[in-house]
Enzyme design. Structure first.
Site, short mmCIF file in Angstrom:
data_model
loop_
_atom_site.label_atom_id
_atom_site.label_comp_id
_atom_site.label_asym_id
_atom_site.label_seq_id
_atom_site.Cartn_x
_atom_site.Cartn_y
_atom_site.Cartn_z
CG ASP A 44 -0.35 -1.96 -2.44
OD1 ASP A 44 0.54 -2.72 -2.01
OD2 ASP A 44 -0.67 -0.90 -1.88
CB SER A 45 4.12 -5.29 -4.32
OG SER A 45 3.59 -6.60 -4.35
CG ASP A 83 -2.41 -5.20 -0.40
OD1 ASP A 83 -2.69 -5.64 0.73
OD2 ASP A 83 -1.25 -5.01 -0.79
CE LYS A 113 -1.00 -6.82 2.76
NZ LYS A 113 -0.52 -5.45 2.51
CD GLU A 182 6.53 -4.05 3.83
OE1 GLU A 182 5.30 -4.05 3.69
OE2 GLU A 182 7.32 -3.79 2.91
O1 KIV Z 1 1.79 -5.57 -1.71
C1 KIV Z 1 2.54 -6.41 -1.21
O2 KIV Z 1 3.22 -7.18 -1.91
C2 KIV Z 1 2.63 -6.48 0.23
C3 KIV Z 1 3.82 -7.14 0.82
C4 KIV Z 1 4.14 -6.61 2.16
C5 KIV Z 1 3.71 -8.62 0.85
O3 KIV Z 1 1.78 -6.00 0.92
#
Ligand code: KIV
Length: 254
Positions: A44-45, A83, A113, A182
């Site tokens: 979700d980044s 995610d 995730k 993280e």
């Molecule tokens: O959304 C993301 O990029 C993540 C990072 C911790 C890899 O979850």
């Protein structure tokens, strides 16, 4: 050969490190896959690096699905994980189930995730796993909680470390296939990695994890800001700016 979840488990036992990166679109996903990345996360980044938001909170399930579909079309071998975005799984287990269901019905994801290891989330994960959904856990700095915890290193105090350790064990017991750690101290990440039977993937958690993940835009020098632990392997901002300047110059001098 396509990477499977079972393969990740084997690599943990064999102490073969897992190389993971994020992807947000078809072109980059194709390159990552060709270069041999083991696991591609549609994180979700993408809210920040692809959509220009300030944090991960505004991204929607529809956004995640649209990007995951594009990434999936670029991947042949890497394991695709997606995610679940903020508030698509925290309200209730039923909602988590529906959100995860959409990811699996509408994309090529092999797992999802989600963030958090508190008791209610552990129960949600247990239920998701029960119905056949592979879940990767995510503890330590959980960016969807930015307004409560900020972007600080987590697990620094003995109580904080104990809590992350406890959450990691509870998530394993609920059935996660891997755990993302993280921004926690290296010593704690190594301790968790040695203690739990599923692979740990670290970001800002030192070298003691079973694998590493970074945000691809940070690795390639495409983001305006990188966290201190993110090593930059290329400076594509400069490369692209120079190329585009050259193009503009060529067009204007015709
Ligand atoms: O959304 C993301 O990029 C993540 C990072 C911790 C890899 O979850």
């Amino acid at each position: 050969m396509p990477v499977t979840i079972a393969q990740l488990q084997k690599w943990k036992q064999q102490k073969k490190s897992i190389a993971a990166l994020t992807a947000t679109d078809y072109a980059i996903a194709k390159l990552l896959d060709k270069a041999g990345v083991d696991l591609v996360l549609v994180g979700d980044s993408l809210a920040m690096v692809a959509l220009g938001y300030k944090n991960t909170l505004p991204v929607t399930l529809d956004d995640m699905i649209r990007h995951a579909q594009a990434v999936g079309r670029g991947i042949e071998n890497a394991l695709l994980i997606v995610d679940l975005p903020f508030l698509s799984y925290q309200v209730s287990t039923e909602e988590a189930m529906r959100s995860a269901g959409r990811i699996f019905k509408e994309t090529d994801a092999k797992g999802i995730k989600l963030e958090g290891g508190y008791p209610e989330m552990v129960e949600t994960i247990r239920r998701l796993v029960q119905v056949g959904i592979p879940v990767m856990g995510h503890v330590g700095l959980t960016p969807q909680s930015v307004h409560r915890i900020g972007y600080r290193v987590q697990g620094v105090t003995p109580e904080g470390a104990q809590e992350i350790l406890h959450q990691s064990k509870a998530l394993v017991e609920a059935g996660i296939f891997a755990l993302l750690l993280e921004n926690i101290p290296e010593k704690l990440a190594t301790q968790i990695t040695e203690l739990i039977p599923v692979p740990t993937i670290g970001i800002g958690a030192g070298t003691g994890c079973d694998g590493q993940i970074l945000v691809t835009h940070d690795v390639l020098g495409l983001s305006d800001w990188q966290p201190p632990f993110a090593r930059k392997y290329a400076d594509l901002q400069s490369t692209i700016t120079d190329a585009v300047k050259q193009y503009c110059q060529d067009v204007r001098s015709q």
